[in-house]
Enzyme design. Structure first.
Site, mmCIF file in Angstrom:
data_model
loop_
_atom_site.group_PDB
_atom_site.id
_atom_site.type_symbol
_atom_site.label_atom_id
_atom_site.label_comp_id
_atom_site.label_asym_id
_atom_site.label_seq_id
_atom_site.Cartn_x
_atom_site.Cartn_y
_atom_site.Cartn_z
ATOM 1 N N ASP A 11 10.804 71.742 -70.666
ATOM 2 C CA ASP A 11 11.978 70.882 -70.514
ATOM 3 C C ASP A 11 12.322 70.311 -71.882
ATOM 4 O O ASP A 11 11.460 69.714 -72.541
ATOM 5 C CB ASP A 11 11.690 69.733 -69.546
ATOM 6 C CG ASP A 11 11.557 70.207 -68.103
ATOM 7 O OD1 ASP A 11 12.045 71.303 -67.795
ATOM 8 O OD2 ASP A 11 10.961 69.479 -67.294
ATOM 9 N N ASP A 130 17.255 72.971 -57.376
ATOM 10 C CA ASP A 130 16.444 71.756 -57.286
ATOM 11 C C ASP A 130 16.460 71.285 -55.841
ATOM 12 O O ASP A 130 17.483 70.796 -55.346
ATOM 13 C CB ASP A 130 16.998 70.670 -58.216
ATOM 14 C CG ASP A 130 16.942 71.085 -59.680
ATOM 15 O OD1 ASP A 130 16.079 71.907 -60.026
ATOM 16 O OD2 ASP A 130 17.760 70.592 -60.483
#
Length: 258
Positions: A11, A130
Site C-alpha cells: 500500500d 473491497d
C-alpha cells in the site's frame, strides 16, 4: 494445473509503503523500491501496489516510482490507484507495470472495465473488490473509496452480485479484499471465499487476514483460490516467502519454488 501465486501487497501513500488494520490507522513501513526488490528476491510470484488515496483524492497513481520498480524486479507487478481512463492505464503500463487494477473507479463507471479490457486485453485488467461482512444482516457489501476512512462509503452492491457483474464486463482477475480481516492476521474469510469462488470463473486472489503459513494453505486447499495476497506478515518479516513456498509444497500445493 497452474501454480498458486504468493503476492505481497504494498500500500503506497505519499511515496512510501504503509500498512493499516481494517483499512485504518496506517503506519509507515518503508521505501517502495527496496521493499519491492526484497520481495522479488525472496521468491514472490507477483507484486501488487495500491496507491491507497489516489481515488479518494481524485488523482491517478504517482507514476514516478512505477518505472523505478520495473527496473529492479523481474517478476510481474500490478498497479492500482485512481485509474479512470484508457490514457491513465496506458501511461502506467508504458512505465513497466504488467497489469492495472481498478476498484473505486469501476464502481463509479462500470463501463471502464470493458473499455480497458477491449484496449489492453483481459489478461492485464484486475478488479479489486473491497468487501465488508455485515454481521447484523449476514450480507457482504462492496465498499468504495476505502483508502481514506473519512470518505469510505458502502455501495448498493452486494459482493457476490458485483463479482458476477465485473466478470461480464471483462475483468480478467479479481482481488477480493476482505476488510473485516485486513491486518488482523487471524486467517482469510474462508466462508466468503468459498461463496465467491462458486460464482468467480476468472483467477481469484484472496486478500486480508493472513497470519500464519497455515492460513495460506487453507485459502488454497479449502477455497481453491488462485493466489494469496498478504502485506503485514511479509512487511514485518513474520513469514519468509521462500519458507512459505517450501511449506506449501510439502502440503501438496502446486507452487513455483525459487
Amino acid at each position: 494445473m497452474l501454480a498458486k501465486r504468493i503476492i505481497p501487497c504494498l500500500d503506497v501513500r505519499d511515496g512510501q509503503v504503509v500498512k493499516g488494520v481494517q483499512f485504518r490507522n496506517h503506519e509507515i513501513i518503508g521505501d517502495i523500491v527496496p521493499l519491492a526488490k526484497r520481495y522479488a528476491e525472496e521468491g514472490a510470484d507477483e507484486l501488487v501496489f495500491y496507491d491507497i488515496t489516489a481515488s479518494s483524492d481524485g488523482r491517478v497513481v504517482d507514476k514516478s516510482w512505477v518505472s523505478r520498480v520495473a527496473e529492479v524486479i523481474d517478476i510481474p507487478f500490478c498497479v492500482a490507484g485512481g485509474i479512470k481512463s484508457l490514457e491513465d492505464a496506458a501511461k502506467i503500463l508504458s512505465f513497466g507495470a504488467d497489469k492495472i487494477s481498478i476498484n473505486s473507479p469501476a464502481l463509479a463507471d462500470p463501463t471502464l472495465i470493458t473499455r480497458l479490457a477491449d484496449r489492453f486485453g483481459v489478461q492485464c485488467i484486475v478488479v479489486g473488490i473491497d468487501t465488508w461482512y455485515d454481521a447484523e444482516t449476514g450480507k457482504y457489501h462492496v465498499n468504495q473509496y476505502t483508502g481514506d476512512e473519512s470518505r469510505t462509503r458502502v455501495t448498493q452492491w452486494e459482493t457476490l452480485d458485483w463479482v458476477q457483474e465485473v466478470q461480464k464486463r471483462g475483468a480478467g482477475e479479481i482481488v477480493l479484499n476482505m476488510m473485516n480481516q485486513d491486518g488482523v492476521r487471524n486467517g482469510y474469510d474462508l466462508e466468503q471465499l468459498k461463496k465467491v469462488r462458486e460464482v468467480c470463473h476468472v483467477p481469484l486472489i484472496a486478500s486480508g487476514g493472513a497470519g500464519t503459513m497455515e492460513h495460506f494453505l487453507e485459502a488454497f486447499r479449502d477455497a481453491d483460490v488462485d493466489g494469496a495476497l498478504a502485506a503485514s506478515v511479509f512487511h514485518k518479516q513474520i513469514i519468509n516467502i521462500g519458507e512459505l513456498k517450501a511449506y506449501l509444497a510439502t502440503q501438496g500445493v502446486e507452487i513455483r519454488i525459487c
